[in-house]
Design an enzyme around this catalytic site. Structure first.
Site, PDB file in Angstrom:
ATOM      1  N   SER A 259       9.684  95.661  17.961  1.00 19.67           N
ATOM      2  CA  SER A 259      10.059  95.613  19.390  1.00 19.67           C
ATOM      3  C   SER A 259       9.185  95.113  20.170  1.00 19.67           C
ATOM      4  O   SER A 259       8.923  95.600  21.464  1.00 19.67           O
ATOM      5  CB  SER A 259      10.353  97.046  19.679  1.00 19.67           C
ATOM      6  OG  SER A 259       9.604  97.771  19.302  1.00 19.67           O
TER       7      SER A 259
ATOM      8  N   ARG B 241       7.869  91.545  22.514  1.00 20.12           N
ATOM      9  CA  ARG B 241       8.695  90.440  23.440  1.00 20.12           C
ATOM     10  C   ARG B 241       9.783  89.889  23.091  1.00 20.12           C
ATOM     11  O   ARG B 241      10.755  90.149  23.643  1.00 20.12           O
ATOM     12  CB  ARG B 241       7.608  89.494  24.115  1.00 20.12           C
ATOM     13  CG  ARG B 241       6.438  90.217  24.712  1.00 20.12           C
ATOM     14  CD  ARG B 241       5.709  89.048  25.324  1.00 20.12           C
ATOM     15  NE  ARG B 241       4.468  89.367  26.035  1.00 20.12           N
ATOM     16  CZ  ARG B 241       3.666  88.703  26.782  1.00 20.12           C
ATOM     17  NH1 ARG B 241       3.917  87.361  26.826  1.00 20.12           N
ATOM     18  NH2 ARG B 241       2.588  89.329  27.469  1.00 20.12           N
ATOM     19  N   VAL B 242       9.741  89.338  21.981  1.00 21.74           N
ATOM     20  CA  VAL B 242      10.887  88.784  21.280  1.00 21.74           C
ATOM     21  C   VAL B 242      11.952  89.538  20.992  1.00 21.74           C
ATOM     22  O   VAL B 242      13.169  89.670  21.206  1.00 21.74           O
ATOM     23  CB  VAL B 242      10.367  87.876  20.207  1.00 21.74           C
ATOM     24  CG1 VAL B 242      12.068  87.206  19.611  1.00 21.74           C
ATOM     25  CG2 VAL B 242       9.600  86.459  20.533  1.00 21.74           C
ATOM     26  N   GLY B 243      11.670  90.785  19.953  1.00 17.69           N
ATOM     27  CA  GLY B 243      12.746  91.747  19.434  1.00 17.69           C
ATOM     28  C   GLY B 243      13.291  92.544  20.840  1.00 17.69           C
ATOM     29  O   GLY B 243      14.449  92.617  20.809  1.00 17.69           O
TER      30      GLY B 243
ATOM     31  N   ARG C 172       1.118  78.325  12.916  1.00 20.26           N
ATOM     32  CA  ARG C 172       2.227  79.323  12.647  1.00 20.26           C
ATOM     33  C   ARG C 172       1.943  80.032  11.101  1.00 20.26           C
ATOM     34  O   ARG C 172       2.338  81.067  10.988  1.00 20.26           O
ATOM     35  CB  ARG C 172       3.766  78.865  12.805  1.00 20.26           C
ATOM     36  CG  ARG C 172       3.888  78.529  14.238  1.00 20.26           C
ATOM     37  CD  ARG C 172       5.532  77.900  14.003  1.00 20.26           C
ATOM     38  NE  ARG C 172       6.126  77.870  15.299  1.00 20.26           N
ATOM     39  CZ  ARG C 172       5.989  76.427  15.732  1.00 20.26           C
ATOM     40  NH1 ARG C 172       5.437  75.361  14.991  1.00 20.26           N
ATOM     41  NH2 ARG C 172       6.701  76.039  16.984  1.00 20.26           N
TER      42      ARG C 172
ATOM     43  N   SER D 144      10.576  86.033  12.507  1.00 22.00           N
ATOM     44  CA  SER D 144       9.073  85.878  12.452  1.00 22.00           C
ATOM     45  C   SER D 144       8.602  84.615  11.642  1.00 22.00           C
ATOM     46  O   SER D 144       9.189  84.102  11.013  1.00 22.00           O
ATOM     47  CB  SER D 144       8.824  87.038  11.543  1.00 22.00           C
ATOM     48  OG  SER D 144       9.112  88.256  12.171  1.00 22.00           O
ATOM     49  N   ASN D 145       7.297  84.429  11.721  1.00 22.81           N
ATOM     50  CA  ASN D 145       6.821  83.161  11.443  1.00 22.81           C
ATOM     51  C   ASN D 145       5.640  83.391  10.416  1.00 22.81           C
ATOM     52  O   ASN D 145       5.138  84.540  10.446  1.00 22.81           O
ATOM     53  CB  ASN D 145       6.033  82.506  12.747  1.00 22.81           C
ATOM     54  CG  ASN D 145       7.023  81.504  13.461  1.00 22.81           C
ATOM     55  OD1 ASN D 145       7.757  80.868  12.940  1.00 22.81           O
ATOM     56  ND2 ASN D 145       7.035  81.699  14.935  1.00 22.81           N
TER      57      ASN D 145
ATOM     58  N   ARG E 212      14.351  72.273  22.363  1.00 23.06           N
ATOM     59  CA  ARG E 212      13.179  71.812  22.876  1.00 23.06           C
ATOM     60  C   ARG E 212      13.497  70.393  22.941  1.00 23.06           C
ATOM     61  O   ARG E 212      13.057  69.609  23.578  1.00 23.06           O
ATOM     62  CB  ARG E 212      12.057  72.320  22.042  1.00 23.06           C
ATOM     63  CG  ARG E 212      11.799  73.730  22.394  1.00 23.06           C
ATOM     64  CD  ARG E 212      10.417  74.398  21.454  1.00 23.06           C
ATOM     65  NE  ARG E 212      10.437  75.862  21.798  1.00 23.06           N
ATOM     66  CZ  ARG E 212       9.608  76.615  21.220  1.00 23.06           C
ATOM     67  NH1 ARG E 212       8.787  76.130  20.153  1.00 23.06           N
ATOM     68  NH2 ARG E 212       9.341  77.685  21.885  1.00 23.06           N
TER      69      ARG E 212
ATOM     70  N   HIS F   5       9.973  74.718  10.694  1.00 23.41           N
ATOM     71  CA  HIS F   5       9.722  75.199  12.032  1.00 23.41           C
ATOM     72  C   HIS F   5       8.226  75.198  12.163  1.00 23.41           C
ATOM     73  O   HIS F   5       7.453  76.145  11.984  1.00 23.41           O
ATOM     74  CB  HIS F   5      10.060  76.724  12.253  1.00 23.41           C
ATOM     75  CG  HIS F   5      10.081  77.127  13.557  1.00 23.41           C
ATOM     76  ND1 HIS F   5       9.974  76.366  14.821  1.00 23.41           N
ATOM     77  CD2 HIS F   5       9.209  78.163  13.981  1.00 23.41           C
ATOM     78  CE1 HIS F   5       9.971  77.197  15.740  1.00 23.41           C
ATOM     79  NE2 HIS F   5       9.294  78.421  15.523  1.00 23.41           N
TER      80      HIS F   5
END
Length: 289
Positions: A8, A10-12, A84, A115-116, A147, A172
């Site tokens: 949880s 920023r992305v989540g 990454r 996730s990376n 992008r 990625h």
């Protein structure tokens, strides 16, 4: 349905916000720090539409994943700064542990990996969990495609809406492959409007580094691309995007995960699509392996 988000940060939390503010369905945050999960849930709860019956809550207890139809994995052991793959060993261990918990509590879920390193973790999750490869989907190539479209727009000073068939395949990471050969701009082939693919390719590959000159990490782009997939699954629609999936002969590759064009519906990946590549693109894609 229940949409569970492991991590949880920023992305989540951004993905959770989009799901809740659009009244999509119930959301559960699972985070190693319980207070963080509860705090984000309390904040996002204020974005539930007034006419919606959905809920959002937070926990550190994986057993609450029971009943999850979709599980999104955004968790990370640490931030990466140069590449990454910096924390690859710890990230793989983390994802294998998460895979065991998801296998135990919601073995029928569709899993979206965020996730990376994305492709590596998609691969290890699928192998550790034993889930069908069509139900473990890495969400990143669609972000890279966004992008790519952005840099075409900036290079030619045209609106992104005039750009058709932009696509990024492969990993990625630093070897991702923008597919120029099928792109048209205002109905004209992209190659008739640019001199070289090199600058745009380099800019797309380094987008995250450019962004980090101004903020700590990307957040909203990947959240929106992930939400679009969740939305399609929940609403039983079809969406065609590039996404990472474990390959078994597609594009001549076996037992690896990388971004390829797929069709996704309420059951996960329903089709891996084959597209024509020019010689440069085909060669670049092979160099990833």
């Amino acid at each position: 349905m229940l949409i569970s988000i492991v991590g949880s940060g920023r992305v989540g939390s951004s993905i959770g916000f989009l799901c809740v503010s659009n009244g999509l369905d119930d959301v559960l945050f699972v985070n190693k720090t319980k207070e963080k999960a509860i705090g984000e849930a309390l904040d996002i709860a204020n974005a539930i539409p007034a006419n919606s019956k959905i809920s959002i809550r937070g926990t550190d207890d994986y057993s609450e994943l029971v009943g999850s139809d979709i599980v999104v994995i955004t968790a990370s052991v640490d931030i990466y700064l140069k590449d990454r793959t910096e924390n690859i060993g710890l990230q793989v261990k983390m994802v294998k542990d998460i895979a065991e918990k998801i296998k135990e509590y919601c073995p029928s879920a569709i899993v979206l990996m965020v996730s990376n390193p994305l492709d590596v973790l998609t691969y290890f999750f699928q192998k550790q969990s034993g889930f069908s490869r069509f139900k473990v989907i890495g969400i990143a190539s669609s972000l890279d495609t966004s992008r790519f479209r952005y840099y075409i727009s900036e290079t030619l000073s045209v609106p992104q809406s005039s750009i058709s068939n932009a696509l990024v395949l492969g990993e990625h990471g630093d070897s991702m492959v923008p597919i120029f050969s099928g792109v048209s701009v205002g109905g004209n082939p992209l190659f008739s409007l640019i001199d070289s693919r090199d600058t745009i390719t380099e800019n797309v590959r380094n987008y995250w580094k450019t962004l980090r000159n101004f903020k700590s990490r990307s957040q909203f782009g990947i959240a929106k691309n992930t939400f679009d997939v969740i939305d399609a699954i929940v609403k039983k629609k079809e969406i065609v995007i590039p996404a990472s999936i474990v390959l078994e002969g597609e594009y001549g590759e076996y037992n690896i995960a990388m971004g390829v064009p797929v069709k996704i519906d309420q059951n996960g990946v329903s089709e891996i699509q084959k597209i024509k590549l020019d010689d440069t693109e085909a060669s670049s894609l092979k160099k990833i392996i």
